[in-house]
Design a protein around this motif. Structure first.
Motif, PDB file in Angstrom:
ATOM      1  N   CYS A 247       0.826  -1.137   0.132  1.00 24.48           N
ATOM      2  CA  CYS A 247       0.241   0.039  -0.010  1.00 24.48           C
ATOM      3  C   CYS A 247       0.944   1.202   0.076  1.00 24.48           C
ATOM      4  O   CYS A 247       2.174   0.918   0.013  1.00 24.48           O
ATOM      5  N   GLU A 249       2.140   3.240   2.125  1.00 20.90           N
ATOM      6  CA  GLU A 249       2.823   3.028   3.455  1.00 20.90           C
ATOM      7  C   GLU A 249       4.258   2.653   2.795  1.00 20.90           C
ATOM      8  O   GLU A 249       5.106   2.903   3.602  1.00 20.90           O
ATOM      9  N   HIS A 254       0.691  -6.297   1.777  1.00 27.42           N
ATOM     10  CA  HIS A 254      -0.644  -6.888   2.193  1.00 27.42           C
ATOM     11  C   HIS A 254      -0.931  -8.161   1.511  1.00 27.42           C
ATOM     12  O   HIS A 254      -0.923  -8.305   0.229  1.00 27.42           O
ATOM     13  N   CYS A 309      -1.866  -2.274   9.504  1.00 29.65           N
ATOM     14  CA  CYS A 309      -1.309  -1.404   8.976  1.00 29.65           C
ATOM     15  C   CYS A 309      -1.790   0.167   9.206  1.00 29.65           C
ATOM     16  O   CYS A 309      -2.954   0.073   9.204  1.00 29.65           O
ATOM     17  N   CYS A 311      -2.738   2.222   7.209  1.00 28.02           N
ATOM     18  CA  CYS A 311      -3.473   2.638   5.922  1.00 28.02           C
ATOM     19  C   CYS A 311      -4.901   2.138   6.056  1.00 28.02           C
ATOM     20  O   CYS A 311      -5.831   2.596   5.422  1.00 28.02           O
ATOM     21  N   LYS A 317      -0.150  -8.302   6.792  1.00 24.26           N
ATOM     22  CA  LYS A 317       1.300  -7.999   5.950  1.00 24.26           C
ATOM     23  C   LYS A 317       2.461  -9.019   6.025  1.00 24.26           C
ATOM     24  O   LYS A 317       2.730  -9.293   7.392  1.00 24.26           O
TER      25      LYS A 317
HETATM   26 ZN    ZN Z   1      -1.163  -0.881   4.372  1.00 24.41          ZN
END
Ligand code: ZN
Ligand code: AMP
Length: 432
Positions: A247, A249, A254, A309, A311, A317
């Protein structure tokens, strides 16, 4: 900003419930295939024995060898007229590992890819250039269908032909590329020769995967292109790309847990390791019709993140893949095992006892494969033209087997370091 908010941010307990439901359905479906029926029956396991997610431990692992043994269709869990496509791993050895897809499987896969692309910041207005090979390899059609379904314009450029790739980027306003990290480095080199700054191309992001690369290679690419580089992880046995993606970040990958159950095991004992500990990734498809695969040992080494995460996505992850628990190599995007090269060269009478495989990268960032081979003095009588012929013969035989043309260096007997115990057959000098 999500592609499918309900799924991507689902509460963990709901995700677990969904996983159990889908696992149970998948196990019943898998039992319809000759391969899993035999495997389950041999240990007296019944699909209904899977009552909780923990019951997955009752199911034996599936390996690449199992897939080869099940070739061509013993793992097929639907009638033979149902699949609409096959793909296979980029390995070229004898029996490939082949995966079947139904129409629904293709749709699900395209959606997973859509999630990945959106997550990394791509939008339907973007122009997407797919710079990996099409064909049996999943990276071509996998990304293609994903991006097309997503609504962006797709340029199915395929791999290679750098000058043309650059022209396409410039003429059609490409904003995102799917490319192997090594090819991205090579293109950067070519651009430099052409005195075109990579940062002037108007690109917004690179999706790099299909082969291992380090965080420092990512940084290097980001400096050259001045855009974010996202790690894309997948393997043909699990569809191909779309299994996992970074993502924004950009802190590891993921995995879409509504489609895959993730385990990390100790490759020696097969036991689960704790979150954060390094081990081998094991994946189970829980949303695939044609060919469900249970507890597949990917051989890829990674670890599971302990925390969710930033996000907002709740899906687990895993860390960047840092190696393999077997000796598989990826050279120019092709999976190969040293044993394939050994099998081929040992068939050649002029070849002696010892050999070594050296892989490095040229100044143009292209992978180079050199096989150093000791010749057998009993067979060889020292004419230079004979040497050239043997060299050609070995080169040809290896190319036939692995599709990659090696350089062959012939050596006198006993020149290579003698093998004491485990021979060091592979020297990988690539700085990945
Ligand atoms: Zn993420
Ligand atoms: P294939 O089945 O031919 O697509 O090859 C899959 C294998 O490629 C995986 O099992 C990994 O070893 C490797 N691979 C794919 N993506 C990545 C990635 N992002 N980082 C490291 N290795 C990768």
């Amino acid at each position: 900003m999500y592609y499918d908010k309900a799924i991507e941010t689902m509460k963990r307990e709901d995700l677990k419930k969904l996983q159990l439901e889908r696992l149970q359905k998948t196990v019943h479906a898998a039992y319809q295939s000759p391969f899993y029926k035999k495997r389950f029956d041999s240990i007296g396991l019944k699909p209904k024995d899977i009552r909780t997610l923990e019951d997955i431990y009752k199911i034996p692992f599936t390996t690449k060898d199992d897939l080869r043994a099940a070739y061509p269709d013993l793992m097929l869990a639907v009638p033979k007229n149902q699949p609409v496509r096959i793909h296979s791993s980029s390995g070229t050895t004898g029996r490939a590992t082949v995966i079947f897809f139904t129409k629904k499987d293709i749709d699900v896969w395209a959606d997973l890819m859509g999630r990945c692309l959106y997550m990394a910041g791509m939008r339907p207005d973007d122009v997407f250039q797919n710079m990996v090979s099409y064909g049996l390899f999943t990276g071509g059609l996998g990304f293609h269908y994903g991006a097309e379904r997503f609504g962006s314009m797709v340029i199915p450029a395929g791999g290679g032909n750098t000058a043309k790739q650059i022209t396409l980027i410039k003429d059609f306003g490409t904003t995102y590329l799917h490319i192997t990290p090594s090819y991205a480095l090579h293109i950067a080199y070519e651009l430099e020769q052409m005195k075109i700054p990579a940062s002037s191309l108007g690109l917004k992001g690179l999706f790099c995967g299909a082969e291992p690369y380090s965080e420092s290679t990512r940084k290097k690419l980001e400096e050259i292109y001045r855009i974010p580089v996202f790690n894309s992880y997948g393997l043909s046995e699990m569809n191909g790309p779309g299994v996992g993606f970074e993502c924004q970040e950009k802190e590891d990958i993921h995995i879409w847990e509504d489609n895959y159950i993730v385990e990390i095991i100790d490759p020696q004992t097969g036991e689960a390791v704790l979150p954060g500990e390094r081990g081998e990734l094991v994946l189970t498809t829980i949303n695939r019709e044609a060919m469900p695969i249970l507890r597949y040992r990917t051989k890829d080494l990674t670890f599971l993140h302990k925390d969710l995460c930033k996000c907002g996505r709740t899906h687990a992850k895993i860390g960047r893949i840092i190696g393999r628990s077997d000796d598989m190599l990826i050279v120019r995007g092709v999976n190969l095992f040293p044993s394939q090269i050994e099998a081929v060269i040992m068939e050649i009478p002029e070849v002696g006892n010892n050999y070594q495989i050296v892989i490095d990268r040229s100044d143009e960032h292209l992978d180079r494969l050199t096989v150093k081979v000791e010749i057998d003095n009993k067979v060889f009588h020292g004419e230079l033209k004979d040497l050239k012929m043997i060299q050609k013969k070995i080169k040809h035989a290896i190319k036939e087997e692995i599709m990659i043309q090696p350089e062959i260096e012939l050596l006198e007997p006993n020149t290579l370091p003698p093998s004491e115990g485990k021979a060091k057959r592979v020297i990988d000098l690539r700085n990945i």
